[in-house]
Design a protein around this motif. Structure first.
Motif, short mmCIF file in Angstrom:
data_model
loop_
_atom_site.label_atom_id
_atom_site.label_comp_id
_atom_site.label_asym_id
_atom_site.label_seq_id
_atom_site.Cartn_x
_atom_site.Cartn_y
_atom_site.Cartn_z
N TRP A 88 0.86 -1.18 0.00
CA TRP A 88 0.00 0.00 0.00
C TRP A 88 0.90 1.24 0.00
O TRP A 88 1.71 1.43 0.92
N VAL B 52 -6.96 1.51 -6.98
CA VAL B 52 -6.70 1.68 -5.55
C VAL B 52 -7.71 2.65 -4.91
O VAL B 52 -8.35 3.44 -5.61
N LYS C 292 -7.35 4.55 2.00
CA LYS C 292 -7.89 4.05 3.27
C LYS C 292 -6.85 4.25 4.37
O LYS C 292 -5.67 4.51 4.10
N GLN D 225 -4.39 2.91 7.19
CA GLN D 225 -3.63 1.74 7.63
C GLN D 225 -2.65 2.22 8.70
O GLN D 225 -1.82 3.09 8.45
N LYS E 114 -3.36 5.45 3.15
CA LYS E 114 -2.58 4.76 2.13
C LYS E 114 -3.49 4.28 1.01
O LYS E 114 -4.70 4.13 1.20
N TRP E 115 -2.87 4.06 -0.14
CA TRP E 115 -3.63 3.58 -1.30
C TRP E 115 -3.75 2.06 -1.21
O TRP E 115 -2.79 1.33 -1.44
N SER E 116 -4.98 1.60 -0.88
CA SER E 116 -5.28 0.18 -0.78
C SER E 116 -5.59 -0.37 -2.17
O SER E 116 -6.34 0.24 -2.95
#
Length: 313
Positions: free
Chosen positions: A260, A292, A295, A297, A302-304
């Protein structure tokens, strides 16, 4: 033994065809024509239309089928016409008339009831629909004369307008959540007015983010196979309402390993975004790498990874 991979047709394209579905054939029939006549054996859609309806049908091709969940859920806009005083078993003019009732309402009554659609938050799924009960489409049960269960689904109506009322017919435009049955809206209006109403024409003007003026006629597409590749929207352009970021080689490598990436809080910069934003990440050669969503984390945005696209075999 692993599952054998089907051989890919040399003519197979990857991306999106924005089709203007004609009134008459089923959406599946249109896809089958493209599949067999243009050798697009891996094919899907971003939300079907009833046979009577025409307008925007998003046809997903090749690796584009992976994007179905992200294109089928967008807002749809329709214009249509209904006739008061008639009720049919399918809730549209192609069904059998089950009841005829004198129409004793005013133009203002009709306009008011059209605008009332915006207050609705749920609707009954038509018996003649592709919704399933115990794995079987409701329309199949209805055609067999079997009782169909009553299914209620949530809907969101974001815009409604009455376009014209020439009794006993009225035209309208409505923007709604994916999966909303316009013939059910019309049926509910007829029930409230006490005279019944049936949908007689329907055009899907847009399927977010694509519009009817971008769509190609089915006949034209099938009759001009040589120009077909140029008419397919490339995979990287299928989500124009999402941000797109081309990654450096090190960042692309991290994504391919499932990492991520941090969300950049500087607007306009690489990987910039806010919580809830969605984006398409591109590899160094500009090919789609992943979808992505921003979200949290470990309390950091971060880019999930929603869908990896780098493995395109």
């Amino acid at each position: 033994m692993g599952r054998r991979q089907k051989k890919r047709s040399p003519e197979q394209r990857d991306g999106l065809l924005i089709l203007n579905k004609p009134s008459g054939p089923t959406s599946t029939g249109c896809l089958n024509d493209i599949k067999h006549q243009l050798k697009q054996y891996k094919i899907g859609h971003g939300g079907t239309l009833d046979p009577m309806a025409q307008g925007v049908l998003l046809v997903l091709l090749g690796h584009g089928t992976k994007l179905a969940p992200y294109l089928s859920g967008g807002t749809k806009t329709y214009s249509g016409t209904f006739r008061l005083g008639i009720t049919t078993d399918t809730l549209d003019i192609q069904g059998e008339v089950t009841k005829e009732t004198p129409v004793d309402v005013t133009v203002e009554d009709v306009k008011r009831e059209i605008l009332y659609w915006k207050e609705l938050t749920e609707q009954e799924v038509p018996a003649y629909s592709a919704a399933k009960h115990k794995g079987k489409p409701l329309y199949a049960l209805a055609r067999e004369g079997k009782e169909t269960p009553v299914k209620i689904k949530p809907i969101v109506i974001s815009h409604v307008e009455a376009l014209d009322v020439q009794m006993p017919e009225a035209s309208f435009r409505v923007s709604c959540s994916a999966g909303t049955y316009i013939r059910s809206l019309v049926h509910s209006l007829g029930t409230r007015m006490g005279c019944g109403a049936t949908l007689i024409s329907l055009v899907r003007e847009s399927s977010e983010p694509f519009r009817l003026d971008q769509a190609l006629d089915l006949e034209d597409v099938l009759e001009n196979p040589d120009s077909f590749p140029d008419r397919v929207t490339p995979l990287k352009d299928t989500l124009p309402h999402w941000s797109r970021y081309q990654l450096t080689e090190p960042l692309a490598g991290l994504v391919k390993n499932g990492a991520w990436l941090p969300v950049n809080d500087q607007p306009g910069e690489l990987l910039a975004g806010e919580l809830g934003d969605r984006a398409m990440l591109l590899d160094t050669d500009d090919t789609p790498l992943a979808l992505v969503e921003a979200k949290l984390q470990d309390n950091k945005p971060k880019w999930s990874i929603l869908r990896g696209l780098w493995n395109q075999d």
